[in-house]
Write an enzyme that holds these catalytic residues in place. Structure first.
Site, PDB file in Angstrom:
ATOM      1  N   HIS A  50      -5.549   6.043   7.698  1.00  0.00           N
ATOM      2  CA  HIS A  50      -5.080   5.827   6.565  1.00  0.00           C
ATOM      3  C   HIS A  50      -3.050   5.443   6.958  1.00  0.00           C
ATOM      4  CE1 HIS A  50      -8.142   5.580   3.463  1.00  0.00           C
ATOM      5  NE2 HIS A  50      -8.308   5.537   4.339  1.00  0.00           N
ATOM      6  N   GLU A  53       0.312   5.865   0.294  1.00  0.00           N
ATOM      7  CA  GLU A  53       0.115   7.281   0.572  1.00  0.00           C
ATOM      8  C   GLU A  53       0.979   7.714  -0.367  1.00  0.00           C
ATOM      9  OE1 GLU A  53      -2.400   6.987   2.735  1.00  0.00           O
ATOM     10  OE2 GLU A  53      -2.391   5.355   2.989  1.00  0.00           O
ATOM     11  N   ASP A 111       0.757  -1.340   0.392  1.00  0.00           N
ATOM     12  CA  ASP A 111       0.400   0.068   0.149  1.00  0.00           C
ATOM     13  C   ASP A 111       0.909   1.288   0.470  1.00  0.00           C
ATOM     14  OD1 ASP A 111      -3.080   1.145   0.364  1.00  0.00           O
ATOM     15  OD2 ASP A 111      -1.926   2.051   1.746  1.00  0.00           O
TER      16      ASP A 111
END
Length: 236
Positions: free
Chosen positions: A155, A9, A7
């Site tokens: 997140h 950001e 993942d």
């Protein structure tokens, strides 16, 4: 099979607008078991982070001021994902940002795009096939598969990768290893639990049409991941 759950950001939504990666989180699975190997980096993007993005992940410009740049970690990152299948939720977003970072490095990059070193499985596409018409965000999947996401107030790349790993394992096979809890360290080598027979016949519960459709959707996804016929169909 080696898989990397990944993942990122970012400073904003679109790399074509100059937005950059500010956090990468990856963890390794080997034959569906976490190995404990992780790669986690915060990155200096050399640009301001959009206020809307800060509201999502809470990462500030001040926090990133002394962090390495993507160029400083790219060799370790590419080595970590090389030869693996990447499991990413909404893969076009993350892969698009990673490919943009590689392109910005030009000839010094160890690869020009993710496809040169890894294959990609999009868990969002998988979830939509298995649960058509339902919400399939990571939060929604955590609730559906009873993965504890209560600590996810914001997140975070590594946290989200860890939650996605649990969700993916539940989506593609349920419990990874059923082991006997004898008060020890919970090592999977303790062996499988054996069901105790009562002497009574077990009831046979036929699947509903919806369950059959969801099962077939899962098998089609596994066929695609296997590049042919998945083991379930082959052994059926």
């Amino acid at each position: 099979m080696r898989q990397i759950v990944l993942d990122t950001e970012t400073t904003g939504l679109d790399p074509s607008d100059g937005h950059r990666i500010i956090e990468i989180g990856c963890l390794e699975l080997d034959n569906r078991r976490p190995t404990g190997r992780k790669l986690h980096e915060f990155l200096q993007p050399d640009r301001e982070i959009d206020a809307g993005a800060i509201a999502v992940h809470g990462i500030t410009n001040e926090f990133l001021a002394d962090k390495p740049r993507f160029a400083d970690v790219v060799d370790d990152f590419v080595d970590f994902i090389r030869g693996a299948e990447l499991i990413i939720h909404n893969a076009p977003f993350d892969v698009g940002f990673i490919n943009n970072e590689l392109r910005l490095l030009g000839d010094v990059a160890p690869a020009s795009e993710v496809a040169e070193v890894s294959t990609v499985l999009d868990s969002l596409v998988m979830a939509r096939r298995m649960h058509p018409g339902a919400r399939n965000s990571l939060d929604a999947l955590c609730k559906r598969y009873e993965v504890d996401g209560s600590g996810r107030t914001l997140h975070g790349a590594l946290l989200d990768a860890e939650l996605l790993a649990d969700v993916y394992l539940a989506m593609t096979g349920g419990q990874v290893a059923l082991t006997l809890d004898s008060g020890g360290d919970g090592d999977a080598a303790a062996g499988p639990v054996k069901a105790r027979r009562s002497g009574k016949p077990l009831p046979v519960i036929e699947p509903t049409p919806e369950e059959q459709a969801a099962h077939e959707a899962l098998l089609q996804t596994l066929d695609e991941a296997a590049g042919g016929t998945c083991r379930w169909r082959a052994n059926a």
